[in-house]
Each structure stands twice: as structure tokens, then as C-alpha cells.
Write an enzyme that holds these catalytic residues in place. Sequence first.
Site, PDB file in Angstrom:
ATOM      1  N   GLY A  90       0.779  -1.233   0.000  1.00  0.00           N
ATOM      2  CA  GLY A  90       0.000   0.000   0.000  1.00  0.00           C
ATOM      3  C   GLY A  90       0.808   1.279   0.000  1.00  0.00           C
ATOM      4  N   GLU A 125       4.442  -6.131   1.567  1.00  0.00           N
ATOM      5  CA  GLU A 125       4.109  -6.544   0.200  1.00  0.00           C
ATOM      6  C   GLU A 125       3.875  -5.348  -0.720  1.00  0.00           C
ATOM      7  OE1 GLU A 125       1.596 -10.433   1.827  1.00  0.00           O
ATOM      8  OE2 GLU A 125       0.574  -8.571   1.280  1.00  0.00           O
ATOM      9  N   GLY A 140       3.711  -3.271  -4.056  1.00  0.00           N
ATOM     10  CA  GLY A 140       3.648  -3.537  -5.491  1.00  0.00           C
ATOM     11  C   GLY A 140       3.834  -2.241  -6.253  1.00  0.00           C
ATOM     12  N   ARG A 185      -7.587   3.021 -14.670  1.00  0.00           N
ATOM     13  CA  ARG A 185      -7.536   3.631 -13.341  1.00  0.00           C
ATOM     14  C   ARG A 185      -8.195   5.013 -13.293  1.00  0.00           C
ATOM     15  NH1 ARG A 185      -3.745   4.857 -10.739  1.00  0.00           N
ATOM     16  NH2 ARG A 185      -4.443   4.085  -8.724  1.00  0.00           N
ATOM     17  N   TYR A 209     -11.026   4.830 -10.666  1.00  0.00           N
ATOM     18  CA  TYR A 209     -10.691   5.453  -9.367  1.00  0.00           C
ATOM     19  C   TYR A 209     -10.598   6.968  -9.448  1.00  0.00           C
ATOM     20  CZ  TYR A 209      -8.720   0.705  -8.890  1.00  0.00           C
ATOM     21  OH  TYR A 209      -8.503  -0.648  -8.898  1.00  0.00           O
ATOM     22  N   CYS A 238     -15.420   3.182 -27.294  1.00  0.00           N
ATOM     23  CA  CYS A 238     -16.752   3.704 -27.537  1.00  0.00           C
ATOM     24  C   CYS A 238     -17.446   3.975 -26.200  1.00  0.00           C
ATOM     25  CB  CYS A 238     -17.541   2.693 -28.375  1.00  0.00           C
ATOM     26  SG  CYS A 238     -18.997   3.435 -29.069  1.00  0.00           S
ATOM     27  N   GLU A 239     -16.924   4.956 -25.489  1.00  0.00           N
ATOM     28  CA  GLU A 239     -17.442   5.249 -24.150  1.00  0.00           C
ATOM     29  C   GLU A 239     -16.933   6.632 -23.742  1.00  0.00           C
ATOM     30  OE1 GLU A 239     -17.659   1.885 -21.725  1.00  0.00           O
ATOM     31  OE2 GLU A 239     -17.588   2.996 -19.851  1.00  0.00           O
ATOM     32  N   TYR A 254      -0.663  -1.594 -12.113  1.00  0.00           N
ATOM     33  CA  TYR A 254      -2.117  -1.684 -12.262  1.00  0.00           C
ATOM     34  C   TYR A 254      -2.639  -1.080 -13.562  1.00  0.00           C
ATOM     35  CZ  TYR A 254      -1.700  -2.917  -7.356  1.00  0.00           C
ATOM     36  OH  TYR A 254      -1.331  -3.518  -6.182  1.00  0.00           O
TER      37      TYR A 254
HETATM   38  N1  LLP Z   1      -0.882  -7.057  -0.367  1.00  0.00           N
HETATM   39  C1  LLP Z   1      -2.216  -7.237  -0.418  1.00  0.00           C
HETATM   40  C2  LLP Z   1      -2.834  -8.232   0.439  1.00  0.00           C
HETATM   41  C3  LLP Z   1      -2.988  -6.473  -1.303  1.00  0.00           C
HETATM   42  O1  LLP Z   1      -4.299  -6.648  -1.343  1.00  0.00           O
HETATM   43  C4  LLP Z   1      -2.349  -5.517  -2.127  1.00  0.00           C
HETATM   44  C5  LLP Z   1      -3.124  -4.719  -3.058  1.00  0.00           C
HETATM   45  C6  LLP Z   1      -0.949  -5.370  -2.040  1.00  0.00           C
HETATM   46  C7  LLP Z   1      -0.261  -6.157  -1.138  1.00  0.00           C
HETATM   47  C8  LLP Z   1      -0.189  -4.410  -2.903  1.00  0.00           C
HETATM   48  O2  LLP Z   1      -0.606  -3.105  -2.724  1.00  0.00           O
HETATM   49  P1  LLP Z   1       0.258  -1.889  -3.362  1.00  0.00           P
HETATM   50  O3  LLP Z   1       1.574  -1.832  -2.633  1.00  0.00           O
HETATM   51  O4  LLP Z   1       0.469  -2.189  -4.797  1.00  0.00           O
HETATM   52  O5  LLP Z   1      -0.600  -0.691  -3.151  1.00  0.00           O
HETATM   53  N2  LLP Z   1      -5.990  -1.761  -8.524  1.00  0.00           N
HETATM   54  C9  LLP Z   1      -5.774  -0.736  -7.517  1.00  0.00           C
HETATM   55  C10 LLP Z   1      -4.959  -1.230  -6.379  1.00  0.00           C
HETATM   56  C11 LLP Z   1      -5.580  -2.438  -5.733  1.00  0.00           C
HETATM   57  C12 LLP Z   1      -4.658  -3.043  -4.752  1.00  0.00           C
HETATM   58  C13 LLP Z   1      -5.206  -4.313  -4.210  1.00  0.00           C
HETATM   59  N3  LLP Z   1      -4.361  -4.919  -3.266  1.00  0.00           N
HETATM   60  C14 LLP Z   1      -5.127   0.477  -8.178  1.00  0.00           C
HETATM   61  O6  LLP Z   1      -4.951   0.475  -9.381  1.00  0.00           O
HETATM   62  O7  LLP Z   1      -4.848   1.454  -7.506  1.00  0.00           O
END
Ligand code: LLP
Length: 470
Positions: free
Chosen positions: A278, A320, A322, A364, A368, A395-396, A425
Site C-alpha cells: 500500500g 508486500e 507492489g 484507473r 478510481y 466507444c465510451e 495496475y
Molecule cells: N498485499 C495485499 C494483500 C494487497 O491486497 C495488495 C493490493 C498489495 C499487497 C499491494 O498493494 P500496493 O503496494 O500495490 O498498493 N488496482 C488498484 C490497487 C488495488 C490493490 C489491491 N491490493 C489500483 O490500481 O490502484
Amino acid sequence: MRAHPAGPRHGDVFTPGAVPRMPAGVNALEPGIWPTSSHRASGGSLVVGGCDVRRLAADYSTPLFVIDEVDFRGRAADFRDSYARGPAPATVYYAAKAFLATTIARWVEQEGLGLDVATGGELAVALAADFPPDRIIMHGNNKSLEEIETALRSGVGTLVIDSVPEIDMVSAVALRLGVTARVLVRVTVGVEAHTHEFIATAHEDQKFGLSLATGEARDAVARVRSAPALHFAGLHSHIGSQIFDASGFEIATSRIADLAAKIASDGASIEELNLGGGMGIAYTSLDDPLGVPDMAAALERIVVKSCERAGVDIPRLSFEPGRAIVGPAGITLYQVGIVKPVELDNGLVRTYVSVDGGMSDNIRTALYDADYTVVLASRESSAPPQLCRVVGKHCESGDVVVRDAWLPSDLAPGDLLAVAATGAYCRSMASQYNYVPRPAVVSVREGATTTILRRETQADLLALDPGAPS
Ligand code: LLP
């Protein structure tokens, strides 16, 4: 919050006749948003990883995702090193959902991180890359028996238990295979954090994890401990995404430490505490996330303080991230097509700039209301800036890539635009809406390119259709 130098943002209201504030350097590469190697060549074209974007577009066509390998590896190493300091050295798992391909899995492995997978599909990519299975953590709120079996057969290091029925499922599969499954129990702590805001609520109205407030999490731990084929390793919590500071983590950790004390009184100890991902990034110059070492230090302090207060041992930590690893390393290149000025009620003109991708490669903005930074990437321009909306070819009408952007007023078909911080993402959430094939992903490093994912073709899409001639 800092003033935004790039002009009006979504939701700004202009009074009739008023001229919105013009940005100083409309085509400048704002620091902290673009991959670290980015610069402008003498003719003004954008260079990333030593590669001129005009060459990339010519070689790979557009839309194109470009990932700066050195930037990705640098961020991965920054997490690895920053989170290794302190009294409870942490394991960092890269969250595959942000973007995964075998090349990415290999970089992650080489940088010494673990890998967080959320589905059997992500696990399959990791295994195809020969990622060491013991360094994989597997999530999922609805893992199938097949996914659990594949994970246990291939030696996945840790499974995260997300529900009560899953305890019995994992236990049964592990017994049948004659293995012991190392598991964490995912706790819903009643904290939800996004960007710099978080809310802490008494109840947890969402699908993930086991409730701390109702006692479900504590009961689940007891059930795990009584299952012969499960090894209870600790707790997991993920409070949200695109988080800018540690305040949400502080409440979550404090609540988890209290739970750990209760679990200790039940006779079990927490060897590992996984606080999820996160960590936020800057999409525009309005965003001001805590740097990686500062966030790591703050989280360490929070864990130590919470554990001392609750009277429990400090567990080994894991995280974790990402987005914070792959997001800033990636950009999207688009080619400009139709440029259409539209007069607004307030007398201003907004120029709709259509590009050759859109919501199929970046959902996104529509999903969002996400904000992005975009520049003219193929040349320099001294034309005055104009207020633009970068839109896709779908088409949106909600097919918007960047809602409000200042771009040079001489923008013309064939120009290349670059959108920053699209490494996370975007490709991983891409679709083939309107039968638009998904873009290629290439990595760049010291002037060389590597295909990470090839571009999808019309033939790929038609191959799914048994009614089409093959
Ligand atoms: N660990 C768990 C259990 C998660 O559910 C997530 C993200 C992460 C790690 C990684 O989170 P990060 O560090 O990438 O924020 N599609 C959305 C984000 C959804 C994230 C879902 N879970 C976006 O495009 O912002």
C-alpha cells in the site's frame, strides 16, 4: 498540500472569462514522477533507459508500456535495504498484482525479494520463471482446491488464510499431500487507508480477512493451531493502497499487537507479522508520499512501540509493496490522433486529444478517478499551453486517460504523448474492450530494449473464437 504547478485539476471551476493559471514549464519532466533515467534529448524527445521514445514507438508501435529496468531494480533494492534495518529485519515480497511477467519475477528474485501472488495465474507465471517457491506468499479470498494443491505441491512458502472454511480446505489438501502448510491468518483490523487519509471503524464491511473486532481472528488462530497439517506462523493485515504516511498502519499495528497478546495468552506466539503493501507514489506533483527509508523507519518504530505496549515479542516483519516498486518505473507511450477543441460553458476551450489506446490499457482514471501526468514526448514545443483532456479510442465517454492536462497548443496527429507512473495496475488490469489488443511491455536499460510482453494481435483475439476461420 503544495500548489499544483501543472494547472487546473479535475473538479476545478473556472469563472466565465477567467483564464486558468498557466503552468511554468508545460513540457518539463517534474522530478519524482518520471523514471529516474528520464531526460530530454537535444530535439526535445523523451529518453528513458537510454532509449529515445521515437525509436521505441517505431520499433514496437503504440500504445506501449516502457519499464526502466534500473529504476525498478533500484526501488526493489531500496525496499529490501530500508526494511532490513532495525530490530526486526523484514522480508519484502513484491506484490505481483501490480504487474507480473517472467522477466519481472526474475528481477525480483535477483534483487532478493519474495513474491506475493494472489491467484493460481500469478503463481503459474512465478513458477514459469523458476521463482524459488519458498519465497512466495500466496493470497486469495477464494482460493480453489486446485490452487491450494498447486501451491502446496510446488512448495509455496506461506499461504495466507482468509476465511474459516479455508482453514479446513488447506488442512485437508496438506494432509492428503503429506506436507505441512505454513500459514498466516489475515486479520481485518477495521482500518482503511488510502492516500493520506485513513478511517478506523468498529466493523469491517468487506470481503477480506477475519474480523479482529468479533473475535473471529482469534478463533481462527486456535483452529489453525489445532489442525495437524498446518503450521501457524503469524498474522497478516493489509489496510489499503496508495498510502502516503504511517498513521493508518499505526492504528492497525496497535490493534494487531493487542490481538497478539490475546493469542499469547492462548499459548501461541507470532513469529511473523505481515503488514501488507500500500505504500503510495507520486502520480502528479500534488502527491507527496513518504520516501521508502522514512516509511520503513516509521513502521519499525510503530511495531516496536505497539509490541512493547502490548507486552509481546517483536515478530519478524514482512511487507508486500507492489505499486511503489513498479509504478514509477513505467510509462505509457501513445500516438496522438484526432485533436478536437470543445467550447465549455464558461467560455474556455478544452481540447480533446484522442490517443490510440485508452481505458483498455489504463482503467484507473475511469475506475478510481486517478490523476496522471502527461507530456508531449516526441519533440520540443514553444507553443503556448492549452487545456487538454487526453482520451482513448473506446466507444465510451468515460474513456479518459488524463482528465486535465496542459499540453502545447501545436499538438498534432502523429505526436507522441508519454503518461508517467503507469507501471502498476495498468497492464495488469488491461482489457481487450472493443477488441483492442493489449499493448506490448518493453524494458529499457542503457539504450537496449527487451520485450517483456509482446503486443497482442487481432489474430490472438480471433483465436479465442471457434466460429472464426483459423
Ligand atoms: N498485499 C495485499 C494483500 C494487497 O491486497 C495488495 C493490493 C498489495 C499487497 C499491494 O498493494 P500496493 O503496494 O500495490 O498498493 N488496482 C488498484 C490497487 C488495488 C490493490 C489491491 N491490493 C489500483 O490500481 O490502484
